[in-house]
Enzyme design. Structure first.
Site, PDB file in Angstrom:
ATOM      1  N   GLY A 132       0.791  -1.228   0.000  1.00 53.21           N
ATOM      2  CA  GLY A 132       0.000   0.000   0.000  1.00 53.21           C
ATOM      3  C   GLY A 132       0.821   1.275   0.000  1.00 53.21           C
ATOM      4  O   GLY A 132       0.308   2.356   0.282  1.00 53.21           O
ATOM      5  N   GLY A 134       2.476   2.548  -2.695  1.00 53.82           N
ATOM      6  CA  GLY A 134       2.441   3.256  -3.975  1.00 53.82           C
ATOM      7  C   GLY A 134       3.348   2.687  -5.053  1.00 53.82           C
ATOM      8  O   GLY A 134       3.664   3.379  -6.020  1.00 53.82           O
ATOM      9  N   LYS A 135       3.742   1.421  -4.940  1.00 56.52           N
ATOM     10  CA  LYS A 135       4.621   0.806  -5.961  1.00 56.52           C
ATOM     11  C   LYS A 135       3.883   0.651  -7.292  1.00 56.52           C
ATOM     12  O   LYS A 135       4.345   1.112  -8.323  1.00 56.52           O
ATOM     13  CB  LYS A 135       5.112  -0.574  -5.488  1.00 56.52           C
ATOM     14  CG  LYS A 135       5.911  -0.542  -4.208  1.00 56.52           C
ATOM     15  CD  LYS A 135       6.308  -1.925  -3.755  1.00 56.52           C
ATOM     16  CE  LYS A 135       5.159  -2.831  -3.380  1.00 56.52           C
ATOM     17  NZ  LYS A 135       4.375  -2.415  -2.223  1.00 56.52           N
ATOM     18  N   SER A 136       2.701  -0.010  -7.231  1.00 54.70           N
ATOM     19  CA  SER A 136       1.956  -0.240  -8.479  1.00 54.70           C
ATOM     20  C   SER A 136       1.549   1.095  -9.091  1.00 54.70           C
ATOM     21  O   SER A 136       1.522   1.240 -10.318  1.00 54.70           O
ATOM     22  CB  SER A 136       0.693  -1.070  -8.228  1.00 54.70           C
ATOM     23  OG  SER A 136       1.036  -2.282  -7.638  1.00 54.70           O
ATOM     24  N   TYR A 137       1.241   2.073  -8.245  1.00 60.20           N
ATOM     25  CA  TYR A 137       0.850   3.391  -8.770  1.00 60.20           C
ATOM     26  C   TYR A 137       2.005   3.981  -9.585  1.00 60.20           C
ATOM     27  O   TYR A 137       1.788   4.527 -10.663  1.00 60.20           O
ATOM     28  CB  TYR A 137       0.475   4.324  -7.613  1.00 60.20           C
ATOM     29  CG  TYR A 137      -0.062   5.653  -8.071  1.00 60.20           C
ATOM     30  CD1 TYR A 137      -1.416   5.821  -8.363  1.00 60.20           C
ATOM     31  CD2 TYR A 137       0.789   6.743  -8.234  1.00 60.20           C
ATOM     32  CE1 TYR A 137      -1.910   7.033  -8.809  1.00 60.20           C
ATOM     33  CE2 TYR A 137       0.303   7.959  -8.677  1.00 60.20           C
ATOM     34  CZ  TYR A 137      -1.049   8.105  -8.959  1.00 60.20           C
ATOM     35  OH  TYR A 137      -1.531   9.312  -9.409  1.00 60.20           O
ATOM     36  N   ASP A 275       7.374  -4.440 -10.569  1.00 61.81           N
ATOM     37  CA  ASP A 275       6.517  -4.005  -9.469  1.00 61.81           C
ATOM     38  C   ASP A 275       6.554  -5.127  -8.438  1.00 61.81           C
ATOM     39  O   ASP A 275       5.927  -6.176  -8.627  1.00 61.81           O
ATOM     40  CB  ASP A 275       5.092  -3.794 -10.023  1.00 61.81           C
ATOM     41  CG  ASP A 275       4.104  -3.401  -8.940  1.00 61.81           C
ATOM     42  OD1 ASP A 275       4.547  -3.004  -7.846  1.00 61.81           O
ATOM     43  OD2 ASP A 275       2.889  -3.495  -9.192  1.00 61.81           O
ATOM     44  N   GLY A 278       4.321  -6.242  -1.926  1.00 57.99           N
ATOM     45  CA  GLY A 278       4.656  -5.451  -0.745  1.00 57.99           C
ATOM     46  C   GLY A 278       5.289  -6.263   0.369  1.00 57.99           C
ATOM     47  O   GLY A 278       4.883  -7.396   0.622  1.00 57.99           O
TER      48      GLY A 278
HETATM   49  N1  ATP Z   1       1.541   9.228  -5.840  1.00 58.21           N
HETATM   50  C1  ATP Z   1       0.280   8.867  -5.600  1.00 58.21           C
HETATM   51  N2  ATP Z   1      -0.733   9.715  -5.882  1.00 58.21           N
HETATM   52  C2  ATP Z   1      -2.023   9.361  -5.649  1.00 58.21           C
HETATM   53  N3  ATP Z   1      -2.394   8.167  -5.150  1.00 58.21           N
HETATM   54  C3  ATP Z   1      -1.442   7.270  -4.863  1.00 58.21           C
HETATM   55  C4  ATP Z   1      -0.062   7.568  -5.074  1.00 58.21           C
HETATM   56  N4  ATP Z   1       0.655   6.501  -4.699  1.00 58.21           N
HETATM   57  C5  ATP Z   1      -0.214   5.584  -4.291  1.00 58.21           C
HETATM   58  N5  ATP Z   1      -1.478   6.045  -4.374  1.00 58.21           N
HETATM   59  C6  ATP Z   1      -2.699   5.299  -3.980  1.00 58.21           C
HETATM   60  O1  ATP Z   1      -2.376   4.543  -2.821  1.00 58.21           O
HETATM   61  C7  ATP Z   1      -3.001   3.265  -2.852  1.00 58.21           C
HETATM   62  C8  ATP Z   1      -1.954   2.169  -2.677  1.00 58.21           C
HETATM   63  O2  ATP Z   1      -1.052   2.248  -3.759  1.00 58.21           O
HETATM   64  P1  ATP Z   1      -0.543   0.960  -4.566  1.00 58.21           P
HETATM   65  O3  ATP Z   1      -1.651   0.007  -4.827  1.00 58.21           O
HETATM   66  O4  ATP Z   1       0.239   1.476  -5.703  1.00 58.21           O
HETATM   67  O5  ATP Z   1       0.391   0.331  -3.452  1.00 58.21           O
HETATM   68  P2  ATP Z   1       1.397  -0.883  -3.586  1.00 58.21           P
HETATM   69  O6  ATP Z   1       2.629  -0.459  -2.893  1.00 58.21           O
HETATM   70  O7  ATP Z   1       1.514  -1.320  -4.980  1.00 58.21           O
HETATM   71  O8  ATP Z   1       0.659  -1.972  -2.696  1.00 58.21           O
HETATM   72  P3  ATP Z   1       0.754  -3.577  -2.759  1.00 58.21           P
HETATM   73  O9  ATP Z   1       2.138  -3.963  -2.414  1.00 58.21           O
HETATM   74  O10 ATP Z   1      -0.219  -4.009  -1.683  1.00 58.21           O
HETATM   75  O11 ATP Z   1       0.323  -3.966  -4.112  1.00 58.21           O
HETATM   76  C9  ATP Z   1      -3.738   3.182  -4.162  1.00 58.21           C
HETATM   77  O12 ATP Z   1      -5.085   3.544  -3.916  1.00 58.21           O
HETATM   78  C10 ATP Z   1      -3.087   4.257  -5.021  1.00 58.21           C
HETATM   79  O13 ATP Z   1      -3.962   4.786  -5.984  1.00 58.21           O
END
Ligand code: ATP
Length: 462
Positions: A132, A134-137, A275, A278
């Site tokens: 959570g 923001g990696k996938s974002y 990606d 987490g």
């Molecule tokens: N820079 C950003 N701007 C706006 N929203 C963001 C940003 N980074 C992350 N988010 C939001 O935060 C939430 C978590 O981000 P994300 O899914 O990318 O996390 P992750 O690290 O990939 O998690 P996981 O390891 O569980 O897959 C999502 O709702 C995403 O849209």
């Protein structure tokens, strides 16, 4: 067939295959892996109290574009939690002087990766951080302005191709895979196809390969993005208490390009966008059953990654030959080249802004510090086609003479071979390595009654 002769023939065939591989030229100074950090905004679940126990308080500060601090609320002057990186991106609030959008990442990271790819350098960017964060974002992103690095880099790639001078030719192959519970899954395989068990192999010349993984030849940005959409839908994603759409696997998108401009050496390159799943603690994600098993596999591969990095970082200091445990996880085995070999590599550390994630953020930043010490050996893969062709011809001729010499030696020893017990598999090998003319000649000294066709059928049926 006598084992020594068979192994010589096998090695001759392997060599013929290997000369077809284009060798790298021009070595760069060992560049260190570049490390960037990005802090995301508070998300709805935090503000509404469904994540992290309902508390929401900013604990990150970015005094400059290369510094990040985690605030110690008990002692605001405590600087022991300050870190220096190649670049820090503030995406928490728009009013900050270092506010970075998805476009900022493309301009500063994506464009450079493309430049490397066009110049024949391998690239890798991997996003690391707790669930959570923001990696996938950052890597995949959302729609329109929220598009992440991957779609933007692909768009940029085809923009570059469109501007190439007349007479230039290019080829692009893409692959998309995930590592789920320590198994590699081909995300571009047709949905109804039999699931193939894919393994990572080390090839003496090609480096890391995954035989059987789909590599789709693509001709437009649209084609690639359709494949990415398809692969993303095939990926394992679930809701956890920390993230509504948590990636439960490591996901690796790869594109290979080969570019030939008139009167210039061809440039070939491979780019990985990764990606990672987490890093997480089972207690916080409230995982049970399958989610818990996934979490254990994720943690095991991430801890192997940490040990690999620690070993590489240690050897960068001591100058001793490292012995990292690459083979202990699929992830590190696949990323071996990107972590210490022929690649220009960037790590994107994603962090949460919230004080309830303090421990995970601290551990991400400490890990990122150790990654900064690791060096790769980037090499320009530029190839002069005409000299390669001449070299291939010379090597092929040399190998042909070697093969003839081995065949002649085998013929001389033929009478003794009458006493050998030939299995069907031996005969099939003899056929495939010796070739047809060799087989016809060898009929003279094989025991009477040995039938190649029958042997082949039996071996295949077996
Ligand atoms: N820079 C950003 N701007 C706006 N929203 C963001 C940003 N980074 C992350 N988010 C939001 O935060 C939430 C978590 O981000 P994300 O899914 O990318 O996390 P992750 O690290 O990939 O998690 P996981 O390891 O569980 O897959 C999502 O709702 C995403 O849209």
């Amino acid at each position: 067939m006598p084992p020594s002769a068979l192994s010589k023939l096998q090695s001759a065939v392997t060599q013929v295959k290997q000369v077809n591989v284009l060798k790298s030229t021009q070595v760069e100074d060992s560049p260190a892996i570049k490390v960037c950090v990005r802090v995301r905004p508070f998300i709805k679940e935090e503000v509404e109290g469904q994540r992290s126990g309902g508390e929401c308080k900013l604990c990150i500060d970015m005094p400059s574009e290369t510094q990040v601090r985690i605030l110690n609320f008990d002692d605001p002057d405590d600087d022991s939690r300050a870190f220096e990186f190649d670049r820090c991106y503030w995406s928490h609030s728009k009013d900050h002087p270092f506010f970075a959008t998805q476009e900022t990442l493309q301009t500063e990271l994506g464009e450079i990766m493309l430049e490397h790819a066009m110049n024949g350098f391998n690239n890798c960017i991997f996003a690391y951080g707790q669930t959570g964060s923001g990696k996938s974002y950052s890597v995949l992103g959302g729609k329109d302005e929220e598009r992440g690095l991957l779609p933007r880099v692909v768009e940029g790639l085809f923009d570059h191709f469109a501007k190439l001078p007349q007479g230039a030719t290019y080829k692009t192959l893409v692959a998309f895979m995930e590592i789920y519970n320590e198994q590699i899954r081909d995300l571009l395989a047709p949905a109804d196809s039999e699931i193939k068990k894919l393994e990572v192999k080390q090839h003496p010349v090609l480096g890391t390969i995954i035989p059987g993984l789909t590599e789709a030849a693509v001709a437009s940005c649209e084609e690639v993005l359709n494949l990415v959409d398809y692969g993303t839908q095939m990926r394992h994603v679930s809701a956890t208490a920390m993230n509504a759409t948590s990636s439960r696997s490591h996901c690796i998108f790869t594109f290979k390009t080969s570019l030939t401009e008139p009167d210039q050496p061809s440039k070939v390159s491979q780019t990985h966008l990764v990606d990672l799943a987490g890093s997480e603690r089972a207690g916080r994600t409230k995982a049970t059953g399958d989610r818990l098993k996934e979490g254990a596999a994720i943690n095991q591969s991430l801890s192997t990654l940490a040990r690999v990095i620690s070993e590489l970082a240690k050897s960068a200091k001591t100058k001793k030959k490292p012995n990292p445990p690459f083979r202990e996880s699929k992830l590190t085995y696949i990323l071996k080249e990107s972590l210490c070999g022929n690649s220009k590599t960037v790590m994107m550390a994603a962090i949460s802004p919230n004080f309830t994630d303090y421990d995970e953020t601290l551990s991400t930043l400490k890990f990122s510090q150790s990654v900064k010490q690791v060096q790769t050996k980037a090499v320009q893969n530029a190839v002069n086609m005409s000299s390669v062709e001449a070299q291939l011809r010379a090597e092929l001729n040399a190998l042909k003479s070697q093969l003839q010499a081995i065949q002649a030696r085998l013929m001389r020893g033929a009478p003794k071979l009458r006493d050998v017990q030939w299995t069907d598999l031996d005969l099939v090998r003899l056929w495939s390595f010796g070739g047809e003319s060799f087989w016809i000649q060898s009929q003279r000294w094989l025991p009477p009654g040995v039938q190649m066709v029958g042997a082949y059928q039996r071996a295949v049926a077996f």
